[in-house]
Write an enzyme that holds these catalytic residues in place. Structure first.
Site, PDB file in Angstrom:
ATOM      1  N   SER A 155       0.836  -1.202   0.000  1.00 26.91           N
ATOM      2  CA  SER A 155       0.000   0.000   0.000  1.00 26.91           C
ATOM      3  C   SER A 155       0.873   1.256   0.000  1.00 26.91           C
ATOM      4  O   SER A 155       1.632   1.496  -0.926  1.00 26.91           O
ATOM      5  CB  SER A 155      -0.953  -0.028   1.188  1.00 26.91           C
ATOM      6  OG  SER A 155      -1.886   1.012   1.119  1.00 26.91           O
ATOM      7  N   ASP A 300      -1.066   1.690  -4.332  1.00 30.34           N
ATOM      8  CA  ASP A 300      -1.874   0.582  -4.844  1.00 30.34           C
ATOM      9  C   ASP A 300      -3.299   1.019  -5.163  1.00 30.34           C
ATOM     10  O   ASP A 300      -4.153   0.189  -5.469  1.00 30.34           O
ATOM     11  CB  ASP A 300      -1.869  -0.613  -3.888  1.00 30.34           C
ATOM     12  CG  ASP A 300      -2.620  -0.363  -2.595  1.00 30.34           C
ATOM     13  OD1 ASP A 300      -2.686   0.810  -2.165  1.00 30.34           O
ATOM     14  OD2 ASP A 300      -3.144  -1.328  -2.011  1.00 30.34           O
TER      15      ASP A 300
END
Length: 544
Positions: A155, A300
């Protein structure tokens, strides 16, 4: 520090059991330097061998490096073996599992290892053709009826990290007791070199199907809006551009330096839209092209941050709570009550409570959950919108049961286009909400630690000697144990929630001040800001 025989032998065993030539050589080099007395090498070795990485409700996350306390092929192999055994134990042997990845260091190798372990274990495995946003993986689990989905991603973590995120058959992230069951299955896994792997996973491309769903969101009729956007060197640029084109938004300007995936994230010190400086290039572009809206995705693309032009012409990023109530109120205004007469919106216990006031005024249900989208998407039936203050937005729970930066960005473009035709901006909407429901100001005190034990000591300190006042406001303590390691301090118009971060080495305190607007909005905001400043000072002293 010296290398003990126990540490040396553990490193030798891990090297012997590592199926990857690169990380085997890497750990051999660290061990040799540690045994040779190279400064810092023994500490490095001890840290690498201090694992294994804990498999929590966010899956795995850690630095890409050799050893059990890092993200590497050996760790991913044993983890996936544990996941396979867990799935079999729950009656899912041979079922479909989807594997996706971002573009970070190691992601391709880790995704390949996961897919091959599952294939060898007898599962029907589908993989994505290239690095794609995490929401595509969550979408695929639901669309294909998979029993699980694995996304290799860290992430918005620093460049050195990678991670392993697991979704269950609901299409949402796993929740307890699944994490504990999987952790035990990983502990029982054989050495990575002994775990069977086999090629043969089929490639599946669901991007077109996902874009079709995004285009069905309540985007309104207007399409005249200019948007500046950044993918922060992640995987979101191409999907965002495609989503905008499919929806009819053609005036999109991407930050060129940050549009292509780059695992080194060269233009940002920390690839998180919340971090100071991360959106400087975006806001400069928004000003340059005279944009109506600025959008930042995290690497992401499951998070989405919005930027707006202030009335003095300067650009700034909205806080996560501002974006949450802005889009939440918009979603509620678009719900067809003949099809969904009792809609639900949700946020977390650390986010602004304004969404609750909005829901009440709109005759909708409202829920607060523990932090994390694993809980938000399970808030209840009829969920139409959920958000968390850390830039997580789910505007499309019908086809993605997780935060989705692409869908949120597309919806925000539709809202901005409509407001533009009315001669209004998102700031006007936020002003209207404040007049109607009171000024809600939020802030965060984040204490980064090198020793995770510090977080526990501070939590114990507050539990045992809670403050009587914060910022001259009397407060009472509520302890959310055993459900969660969370402390909530509340008083007249103030709220503080303290908890250890689940993904970073931080202790976080979330602050909120609520003040009614009885005169001018500017005066109410000024008074609320003074209270928030005093509250912040009190919390910083409490956590010192």
């Amino acid at each position: 520090m010296t290398v003990t025989s126990t540490l040396r032998d553990a490193a030798f065993r891990w090297i012997a059991d590592d199926p990857d030539d690169h990380t085997r050589a890497e750990l051999q080099d660290v061990l040799a330097k540690a045994m040779g007395g190279t400064p810092g090498a023994a500490e490095d070795l001890a840290d690498r061998m201090a694992g294994p990485l804990e498999f929590g409700t966010a899956g795995l996350r850690g630095p890409v490096r050799a050893g059990p306390n890092g993200m590497n092929v050996a760790v991913v192999t044993r983890t996936t073996h544990g996941v396979a055994e867990w799935l079999k134990a729950h009656g899912h042997a041979g079922a479909l599992v989807v594997v996706g990845r971002d573009a970070r260091h190691g992601s391709e190798a880790f995704a390949t290892a996961a897919a091959e372990v599952l294939t060898a274990a007898g599962f029907d495995v589908k993989v994505f053709p290239k690095p794609l946003p995490t929401p595509l993986l969550a979408f695929a689990v639901g669309r294909l009826g998979a029993v699980a989905g694995i996304q290799i991603t860290a992430s918005h973590n620093p460049p050195a990290d990678n991670g392993y995120k697991l979704y269950d058959a609901t299409g949402g992230q796993i929740v307890p007791p699944s994490d504990g069951e999987i952790e035990r299955a990983i502990q029982a896994a054989p050495a990575a070199v002994s775990v069977p792997r086999a090629p043969g996973a089929a490639v599946v491309d669901l991007l077109d199907a996902y874009l079709e769903e995004v285009a069905t969101l309540p985007l309104g009729a207007e399409r005249t809006v200019r948007v500046a956007a950044t993918a922060l060197h992640g995987v979101g640029a191409d999907t965002l551009r495609a989503a905008f084109e499919r929806a009819g938004f053609t005036d999109l300007h991407l930050v060129g330096e940050q549009a292509s995936p780059d695992p080194d994230f060269p233009t940002v010190s920390f690839p998180n839209p919340e971090e100071p400086g991360a959106t400087d290039l975006l806001l400069a572009l928004a000003s340059e092209v005279d944009a109506d809206l600025a959008i930042a995705l995290d690497p992401d693309a499951d998070r989405c941050a919005l930027g707006v032009r202030e009335r003095d012409g300067q650009w700034r990023m909205l806080r996560g709570d501002e974006t949450g109530v802005l889009l939440g109120s918009h979603v509620l205004s678009t719900v067809d009550r003949t099809l969904l007469p009792d809609p639900l919106v949700a946020t977390t216990i650390v986010s602004s409570s304004m969404l609750g006031a909005i829901a009440k005024a709109e005759g909708a249900r409202y829920a607060e959950t523990l932090t994390g989208f694993k809980w938000l998407v399970r808030a209840g039936e009829g969920l139409v919108f959920a958000y968390e203050e850390a830039l997580g937005l789910c505007v499309n729970p019908g086809f993605v049961r997780d935060k989705d930066g692409i869908a949120a960005a597309t919806l925000a473009a539709g809202l901005a286009a409509r407001l533009k035709t009315e001669g209004r901006t998102p700031l006007d909407v936020l002003d209207d909400l404040a007049r109607r429901h009171g000024v809600h100001l939020t802030d965060q005190v984040s204490l980064r630690v090198t020793d995770l034990a510090v977080r526990g000591r501070l939590m114990t300190k507050v539990r045992e000697t809670p403050p009587a006042k914060l910022g001259d406001v009397a407060v009472t303590l509520e302890d959310l144990l055993p459900d969660a390691d969370v402390l909530r301090l509340t008083g007249e118009g103030v709220r503080v929630v303290v908890r250890p971060s689940g993904t970073e080495p931080k202790l976080k305190a979330y602050l909120q001040v609520v003040a009614p607007v009885t005169g001018s909005l500017d005066e109410a905001r000024e008074a609320a800001q003074e209270r928030l400043t005093a509250l912040r000072a009190g919390v910083e002293e409490l956590l010192a």
